[in-house]
Design an enzyme around this catalytic site. Structure first.
Site, short mmCIF file in Angstrom:
data_model
loop_
_atom_site.label_atom_id
_atom_site.label_comp_id
_atom_site.label_asym_id
_atom_site.label_seq_id
_atom_site.Cartn_x
_atom_site.Cartn_y
_atom_site.Cartn_z
N ARG A 97 0.03 20.12 3.02
CA ARG A 97 -0.31 19.54 1.72
C ARG A 97 -1.83 19.32 1.68
O ARG A 97 -2.39 18.64 2.54
CB ARG A 97 0.44 18.21 1.55
CG ARG A 97 0.07 17.48 0.30
CD ARG A 97 0.85 16.18 0.05
NE ARG A 97 0.12 15.50 -1.00
CZ ARG A 97 -0.35 14.26 -0.92
NH1 ARG A 97 -0.10 13.51 0.13
NH2 ARG A 97 -1.05 13.76 -1.91
N HIS A 153 -6.71 14.51 -6.19
CA HIS A 153 -6.73 13.48 -5.15
C HIS A 153 -8.09 12.77 -5.22
O HIS A 153 -8.91 12.88 -4.32
CB HIS A 153 -6.47 14.11 -3.77
CG HIS A 153 -6.05 13.14 -2.70
ND1 HIS A 153 -4.94 13.33 -1.90
CD2 HIS A 153 -6.60 11.97 -2.27
CE1 HIS A 153 -4.83 12.33 -1.03
NE2 HIS A 153 -5.84 11.49 -1.23
N GLU A 211 -1.35 9.02 -5.65
CA GLU A 211 -1.45 7.56 -5.62
C GLU A 211 -2.19 6.93 -6.80
O GLU A 211 -3.27 6.35 -6.62
CB GLU A 211 -2.13 7.12 -4.32
CG GLU A 211 -1.36 7.50 -3.08
CD GLU A 211 -1.96 6.95 -1.81
OE1 GLU A 211 -3.14 6.54 -1.82
OE2 GLU A 211 -1.26 6.92 -0.80
N ASN A 243 4.13 7.87 -0.29
CA ASN A 243 3.16 7.70 0.79
C ASN A 243 3.37 6.30 1.37
O ASN A 243 3.26 5.31 0.64
CB ASN A 243 1.72 7.82 0.28
CG ASN A 243 1.39 9.21 -0.23
OD1 ASN A 243 2.20 10.13 -0.12
ND2 ASN A 243 0.20 9.38 -0.77
N TYR A 287 2.51 3.48 4.46
CA TYR A 287 1.70 3.07 5.61
C TYR A 287 2.18 1.77 6.23
O TYR A 287 2.35 1.68 7.44
CB TYR A 287 0.22 2.99 5.23
CG TYR A 287 -0.36 4.39 5.05
CD1 TYR A 287 -0.88 5.10 6.11
CD2 TYR A 287 -0.30 5.03 3.81
CE1 TYR A 287 -1.36 6.39 5.97
CE2 TYR A 287 -0.77 6.33 3.65
CZ TYR A 287 -1.30 7.01 4.73
OH TYR A 287 -1.75 8.29 4.60
N GLU A 300 3.12 11.19 2.79
CA GLU A 300 2.09 10.76 3.75
C GLU A 300 2.63 9.63 4.58
O GLU A 300 3.30 8.74 4.06
CB GLU A 300 0.83 10.21 3.06
CG GLU A 300 -0.11 11.22 2.49
CD GLU A 300 -1.33 10.57 1.82
OE1 GLU A 300 -1.76 9.47 2.23
OE2 GLU A 300 -1.83 11.17 0.86
#
Ligand code: BGC
Length: 455
Positions: free
Chosen positions: A78, A122, A167, A288, A290, A363
């Protein structure tokens, strides 16, 4: 560390990057300027005064990087297209050299047996569009769609999956509300129209890509389960509010065609019509992930050790970030909590029952201050453990009936980590930013074995 997580046959393994974080070559072949060029040039915005001017120099070293990816054995890569490289003004004329670069990259990936997954936008908005209002302007959403039509027409025959916008929450919150990312505005709650325009851009670009013949279009949206600091009514209410503003404000419009609570009233333009566009059906929903966020009612304790406490949060917010104790942290200070990934996947399944396309983890990754050792190797057991445990967290969600189709490691290689400069290393491949030498880390070797061992 060879205990591999068990994932279904056909599960897609990939790695991810973004153009401004890896390409460098900001002056090459007719590229225009983006908001990140401008933001990096303003002193004090980026740690150590770093910029993405050179980054990994991937623009010139793509052949070496694709060879590393081929040897790694991932199914997919990606990456994002640099809007100012393709359309230097953000509107109008196309820069053929910019488009050619991605055309070649796509072919190189396919020749290496890697499926290209393209993020259209992005964060590197062309500066002329920022000068005209950036995401505060409704027109930017249509410009994104026009640009998506251009890249879709050129690459759509060979790209496996498309992500129009990476995002939106981070652009709206970090870029326009708090000012720690480009374009560096501190609008606080007045950034809400930015969120709406980004979502509208996602919807319009989805339609433009589909009209250009592209298939398999989705998102890469940042989501963090929100955990109340305690069971008190106040902390739970504060956490619910944050959860709505961070997660559901961005997912509900896309998946249900509505804003949560009263947020629709804060949005500009013909909101009801826009929501039809924003909720254009998707082929997948990319998350995504984290770390979770712990939130309490304001005013209780100084939240020094919460990663969010470092942000210039405005006074008077109805919630307060708190530290997450009892979990190891990455060198970025982010909590390592794989169970949060299982939770977020399950929450999507439950909240959007009957409306949810297949999920991907677009992600996930951890920053470690890795060094090349005297043996010439990079030993990063914490990263290997991170991905092993997060893949297990995905497997747990799948075992619980959630339809998750793939996992993309952030990141393929160490790169320019936005306001953090080059300190935070997320890569499976180490990059020496003085020499640009690439060194595969132990975590790269672990993935290599995992992928090779697949039936
Ligand atoms: C972004 C990446 C970033 C990563 C680590 C994600 O929010 O999409 O560009 O480098 O997180 O911070």
């Amino acid at each position: 560390m060879t205990e591999f997580p068990e994932l279904p046959h056909g599960f897609v393994f990939g790695t991810a990057t973004a153009a401004y974080q890896v390409e460098g070559a900001v002056e090459a072949d007719g590229r225009g300027r983006s908001v990140w060029d401008t933001f990096c040039a303003q002193p004090g915005n980026i740690k150590d005064g770093e910029t993405g001017e050179v980054a990994c120099d991937h623009y010139h070293r793509h052949a070496e990087d694709v060879a590393l990816m081929r040897d790694l054995g991932m199914d997919a890569y990606r990456f994002s297209l640099s809007w100012p490289r393709i359309q230097p003004e953000g509107t109008g004329a196309v820069n053929p050299a910019g488009l050619d670069f991605y055309d070649r990259l796509v072919d190189e990936l396919l020749a290496a047996g890697i499926s290209p997954v393209v993020t259209v936008y992005h964060w590197d908005l062309p500066q002329p569009l920022q000068d005209a209002g950036g995401w505060q302007s409704r027109a930017t959403a249509q410009h994104l769609a026009d640009y998506a039509a251009i890249v879709g027409a050129r690459l759509g025959d060979r790209v496996r999956m498309w992500v129009p916008v990476n995002e939106p929450v981070v652009v709206a919150m970090f870029g326009y509300a708090l000012g720690v990312h480009a374009p560096g505005l501190q609008l606080g709650a007045r950034a809400l129209p930015v969120a709406h325009h980004l979502l509208l851009g996602h919807g319009l670009a989805t339609q433009a890509l589909r009209a250009a013949g592209c298939h398999t279009i989705g998102t890469a949206s940042n989501h963090a389960p929100t955990w109340p600091a305690s069971d008190s009514t106040e902390d739970r209410a504060a956490a619910a509010l944050y959860d709505t503003a961070y997660n559901w404000l961005f997912a509900d419009p896309v998946l249900c065609g509505s804003y949560p609570d009263h947020f629709a009233e804060a949005m500009p333009g013909p909101v009801a019509d826009d929501l039809h566009v924003i909720s254009t059906p998707l082929d997948f929903y990319g998350i995504n992930y984290y770390q979770p966020t712990v939130i309490g009612a304001p005013g209780a304790t100084p939240a020094q050790s919460s990663p969010l406490a470092a942000l210039p949060l405005p006074d008077g917010l109805p919630f307060e970030p708190r530290p997450l104790s009892g979990h190891p942290t990455t060198d970025f200070g982010w909590a390592v909590a794989p169970e949060g990934l299982t939770e977020v996947l399950q929450t999507f399944r439950d909240r959007y029952a009957g409306q949810l396309p297949p999920l991907y983890v677009t992600e996930s990754g951890c920053a470690v201050h890795d060094v090349v050792g005297a043996d010439g190797q990079v030993h990063d057991p914490r990263r290997t453990a991170y991905h092993r445990d997060h893949l297990r967290a995905v497997a747990a969600a799948i075992a619980d009936g959630v339809d998750v189709r793939g996992y993309f490691v952030w990141s393929t290689m160490d790169n320019f980590e936005w306001a953090e400069g080059y300190r935070q290393r997320f890569g499976l491949v180490h990059v020496d930013f003085a020499t640009l030498r690439r060194t595969p880390k132990d975590s790269y070797r672990w993935f290599q074995q995992l992928l090779a061992a697949r039936p």
